[in-house]
Design an enzyme around this catalytic site. Structure first.
Site, PDB file in Angstrom:
ATOM      1  N   MET A  33     -69.866  53.266 -16.840  1.00  0.00           N
ATOM      2  CA  MET A  33     -70.983  53.744 -17.186  1.00  0.00           C
ATOM      3  C   MET A  33     -71.615  54.704 -16.262  1.00  0.00           C
ATOM      4  O   MET A  33     -72.846  55.178 -16.480  1.00  0.00           O
ATOM      5  CB  MET A  33     -72.173  52.813 -17.487  1.00  0.00           C
ATOM      6  CG  MET A  33     -71.684  51.758 -18.592  1.00  0.00           C
ATOM      7  SD  MET A  33     -72.693  50.876 -19.643  1.00  0.00           S
ATOM      8  CE  MET A  33     -73.618  50.006 -18.365  1.00  0.00           C
ATOM      9  N   LEU A  36     -71.575  56.101 -10.056  1.00  0.00           N
ATOM     10  CA  LEU A  36     -70.599  55.567  -9.545  1.00  0.00           C
ATOM     11  C   LEU A  36     -70.952  54.964  -7.909  1.00  0.00           C
ATOM     12  O   LEU A  36     -71.687  55.868  -7.309  1.00  0.00           O
ATOM     13  CB  LEU A  36     -69.332  56.483  -9.385  1.00  0.00           C
ATOM     14  CG  LEU A  36     -68.851  56.871 -10.875  1.00  0.00           C
ATOM     15  CD1 LEU A  36     -67.756  57.775 -10.909  1.00  0.00           C
ATOM     16  CD2 LEU A  36     -68.627  55.606 -11.620  1.00  0.00           C
ATOM     17  N   GLY A  39     -67.485  50.277  -5.293  1.00  0.00           N
ATOM     18  CA  GLY A  39     -66.904  49.477  -6.351  1.00  0.00           C
ATOM     19  C   GLY A  39     -66.267  50.123  -7.169  1.00  0.00           C
ATOM     20  O   GLY A  39     -65.040  49.753  -7.535  1.00  0.00           O
ATOM     21  N   HIS A  40     -66.885  51.286  -7.954  1.00  0.00           N
ATOM     22  CA  HIS A  40     -66.013  51.870  -8.872  1.00  0.00           C
ATOM     23  C   HIS A  40     -64.821  52.409  -8.264  1.00  0.00           C
ATOM     24  O   HIS A  40     -63.725  52.531  -8.925  1.00  0.00           O
ATOM     25  CB  HIS A  40     -67.088  53.233  -9.725  1.00  0.00           C
ATOM     26  CG  HIS A  40     -68.041  52.382 -10.377  1.00  0.00           C
ATOM     27  ND1 HIS A  40     -69.553  52.478  -9.859  1.00  0.00           N
ATOM     28  CD2 HIS A  40     -68.242  51.778 -11.524  1.00  0.00           C
ATOM     29  CE1 HIS A  40     -70.283  51.884 -10.889  1.00  0.00           C
ATOM     30  NE2 HIS A  40     -69.566  51.322 -11.840  1.00  0.00           N
ATOM     31  N   GLN A  65     -73.739  48.286 -26.314  1.00  0.00           N
ATOM     32  CA  GLN A  65     -73.702  47.244 -25.554  1.00  0.00           C
ATOM     33  C   GLN A  65     -75.036  47.000 -25.094  1.00  0.00           C
ATOM     34  O   GLN A  65     -75.159  45.886 -24.026  1.00  0.00           O
ATOM     35  CB  GLN A  65     -72.620  47.304 -24.477  1.00  0.00           C
ATOM     36  CG  GLN A  65     -73.058  48.074 -23.284  1.00  0.00           C
ATOM     37  CD  GLN A  65     -71.746  48.299 -22.477  1.00  0.00           C
ATOM     38  OE1 GLN A  65     -70.775  48.803 -22.900  1.00  0.00           O
ATOM     39  NE2 GLN A  65     -71.980  47.630 -21.083  1.00  0.00           N
ATOM     40  N   GLY A 151     -63.684  45.272 -12.771  1.00  0.00           N
ATOM     41  CA  GLY A 151     -64.133  44.800 -11.649  1.00  0.00           C
ATOM     42  C   GLY A 151     -64.500  43.084 -11.910  1.00  0.00           C
ATOM     43  O   GLY A 151     -64.928  42.821 -13.192  1.00  0.00           O
ATOM     44  N   LYS A 153     -66.685  41.794 -10.559  1.00  0.00           N
ATOM     45  CA  LYS A 153     -68.188  41.630 -10.353  1.00  0.00           C
ATOM     46  C   LYS A 153     -68.695  41.189 -11.782  1.00  0.00           C
ATOM     47  O   LYS A 153     -69.674  40.522 -11.817  1.00  0.00           O
ATOM     48  CB  LYS A 153     -68.600  42.939 -10.155  1.00  0.00           C
ATOM     49  CG  LYS A 153     -70.280  43.655 -10.244  1.00  0.00           C
ATOM     50  CD  LYS A 153     -70.955  42.523  -9.630  1.00  0.00           C
ATOM     51  CE  LYS A 153     -72.584  43.138  -9.528  1.00  0.00           C
ATOM     52  NZ  LYS A 153     -72.854  43.775 -10.886  1.00  0.00           N
ATOM     53  N   ASP A 154     -68.083  41.775 -12.862  1.00  0.00           N
ATOM     54  CA  ASP A 154     -68.538  41.538 -14.201  1.00  0.00           C
ATOM     55  C   ASP A 154     -67.343  40.493 -14.896  1.00  0.00           C
ATOM     56  O   ASP A 154     -66.467  40.812 -15.775  1.00  0.00           O
ATOM     57  CB  ASP A 154     -68.501  42.863 -15.148  1.00  0.00           C
ATOM     58  CG  ASP A 154     -69.664  43.603 -14.481  1.00  0.00           C
ATOM     59  OD1 ASP A 154     -70.779  43.344 -14.927  1.00  0.00           O
ATOM     60  OD2 ASP A 154     -69.242  44.610 -13.599  1.00  0.00           O
ATOM     61  N   SER A 190     -74.820  49.434  -9.732  1.00  0.00           N
ATOM     62  CA  SER A 190     -75.473  50.859 -10.193  1.00  0.00           C
ATOM     63  C   SER A 190     -77.093  50.587 -10.225  1.00  0.00           C
ATOM     64  O   SER A 190     -77.931  51.440 -10.018  1.00  0.00           O
ATOM     65  CB  SER A 190     -75.158  51.185 -11.636  1.00  0.00           C
ATOM     66  OG  SER A 190     -73.877  51.642 -11.550  1.00  0.00           O
TER      67      SER A 190
HETATM   68  P1  AMP Z   1     -70.273  49.774 -14.885  1.00  0.00           P
HETATM   69  O1  AMP Z   1     -70.108  51.281 -14.749  1.00  0.00           O
HETATM   70  O2  AMP Z   1     -70.991  48.839 -14.255  1.00  0.00           O
HETATM   71  O3  AMP Z   1     -70.167  49.350 -16.227  1.00  0.00           O
HETATM   72  O4  AMP Z   1     -68.758  49.112 -14.397  1.00  0.00           O
HETATM   73  C1  AMP Z   1     -67.550  49.765 -14.475  1.00  0.00           C
HETATM   74  C2  AMP Z   1     -66.328  48.849 -13.985  1.00  0.00           C
HETATM   75  O5  AMP Z   1     -66.695  48.754 -12.558  1.00  0.00           O
HETATM   76  C3  AMP Z   1     -66.489  47.334 -14.470  1.00  0.00           C
HETATM   77  O6  AMP Z   1     -65.059  46.912 -14.568  1.00  0.00           O
HETATM   78  C4  AMP Z   1     -67.210  46.820 -13.600  1.00  0.00           C
HETATM   79  O7  AMP Z   1     -66.961  45.369 -13.250  1.00  0.00           O
HETATM   80  C5  AMP Z   1     -66.614  47.380 -12.116  1.00  0.00           C
HETATM   81  N1  AMP Z   1     -67.589  47.126 -10.849  1.00  0.00           N
HETATM   82  C6  AMP Z   1     -69.041  47.287 -10.902  1.00  0.00           C
HETATM   83  N2  AMP Z   1     -69.558  46.942  -9.861  1.00  0.00           N
HETATM   84  C7  AMP Z   1     -68.441  46.654  -9.144  1.00  0.00           C
HETATM   85  C8  AMP Z   1     -68.227  46.019  -7.708  1.00  0.00           C
HETATM   86  N3  AMP Z   1     -69.395  45.695  -7.065  1.00  0.00           N
HETATM   87  N4  AMP Z   1     -67.174  45.666  -7.150  1.00  0.00           N
HETATM   88  C9  AMP Z   1     -65.957  45.815  -7.916  1.00  0.00           C
HETATM   89  N5  AMP Z   1     -66.123  46.561  -9.341  1.00  0.00           N
HETATM   90  C10 AMP Z   1     -67.361  46.732  -9.847  1.00  0.00           C
END
Ligand code: AMP
Length: 288
Positions: A33, A36, A39-40, A65, A151, A153-154, A190
């Site tokens: 989303m 970045l 982690g991303h 979502q 990740g 993380k989720d 984020s």
């Molecule tokens: P998001 O942009 O938050 O929807 O996350 C996009 C992807 O990045 C998802 O697969 C998340 O699990 C992963 N992600 C977010 N934060 C982290 C983190 N701290 N470590 C590893 N992956 C992450």
């Protein structure tokens, strides 16, 4: 700034991915989303290590979502920085569609995973996972990746996607990447930018609680209720509210399960108005 890698149109995206496949490239996909952070970026590197040599990152804040009272409008948007980071990582395509591109008028088809989406996040964010699986299935159809990275993380999201891919026979390898953390343990997110210094300090109670439960697990504790108590004892005095802070079995995401070692600590709690989530798979060698 060159925007050569940005694609907003899904027909063009498909054409570019088809071309990559014709050149026998292995397409790796990382849905995000935006906003970045490291982690991303670690997911992009993981995709390469897993054998992808044509990398597609999507940046799409998916309205489907978010619940009605959630932070869709406040969700951080930092597109120019995201693009620069992707260019730096050698990403081949940044797919950044508009909501109308993804959800044409009259859209009414959804993908839903059942029992795995009911507890934890699913209980507090009704409709959330239906929005996630629907958009991820659509993006998978547009990109046609060989592999996609998510990740840990989720964690519940990653498990739900794995189940969707298995149940619907999607020919995509799902690769999971470890949670990237700050040096003091805070999981990168984020949403961390919305924490005040004081809230951030209190937010560290999550990784501390996970660490205490992790240590107890590695000292032999297998009682789910006692491990949950340890986790909550660290977070409860610090959080403004807790949605859940529990130790559950990874296969069921419930306290009941038949594999005694398959335990995870998993948390969602608010600090000020910011909702943080985190987890730890105790059997893995990743002390939070
Ligand atoms: P998001 O942009 O938050 O929807 O996350 C996009 C992807 O990045 C998802 O697969 C998340 O699990 C992963 N992600 C977010 N934060 C982290 C983190 N701290 N470590 C590893 N992956 C992450």
């Amino acid at each position: 700034m060159s925007n050569a890698i940005v694609i907003r149109d899904k027909a063009l995206l498909r054409a570019r991915c088809d071309e990559a496949r014709r050149e026998e490239k292995r397409v790796g996909f990382i849905p995000t989303m935006g906003a970045l952070h490291e982690g991303h970026l670690s997911l992009i590197r993981k995709a390469r290590r897993a054998g992808a040599d044509f990398i597609v990152v999507s940046i799409f804040v998916n309205p489907l979502q978010f619940g009605e009272n959630e932070d869709l409008d406040q969700y951080p948007r930092t597109f120019e920085d995201d693009l620069a980071a992707c260019e730096e990582e050698g990403v081949n395509i940044v797919f950044a569609p508009s909501p109308e591109t993804i959800y044409a008028p009259g859209f009414e088809s959804h993908v839903e995973v059942e029992s795995l989406t009911l507890p934890l996040e699913g209980a507090y964010r009704p409709g959330h996972f239906r929005g996630v699986t629907t958009v991820v299935a659509k993006l998978f159809n547009m990109v046609g990746p060989s592999l996609a990275v998510f990740g840990k993380k989720d964690l519940q999201q990653a498990l739900v996607i794995q189940r969707m891919v298995r149940d619907l026979d999607m020919p995509i390898e799902i690769v999971l990447a470890p949670t990237a953390r700050e040096a003091d343990g805070l999981a990168l997110s984020s949403r961390n930018r919305y924490l005040s210094t004081e809230e951030r300090t209190r937010g560290l109670s999550i990784s501390r609680g996970l660490r205490e439960a992790y240590d107890a697990f590695h000292a032999g504790e297998r009682d789910v209720a006692r491990l949950s108590e340890l986790l909550r004892a660290s977070i409860a005095p610090e959080a403004d509210s807790i949605d859940y802070a529990e130790v559950v079995h990874k296969s069921t995401l419930k306290a009941e399960g038949d594999a005694p070692d398959d335990l995870v600590g998993i948390v969602a709690a608010r600090f000020g108005t910011t909702r943080l989530i985190d987890n730890c798979i105790f059997a893995e060698d990743m002390r939070p």
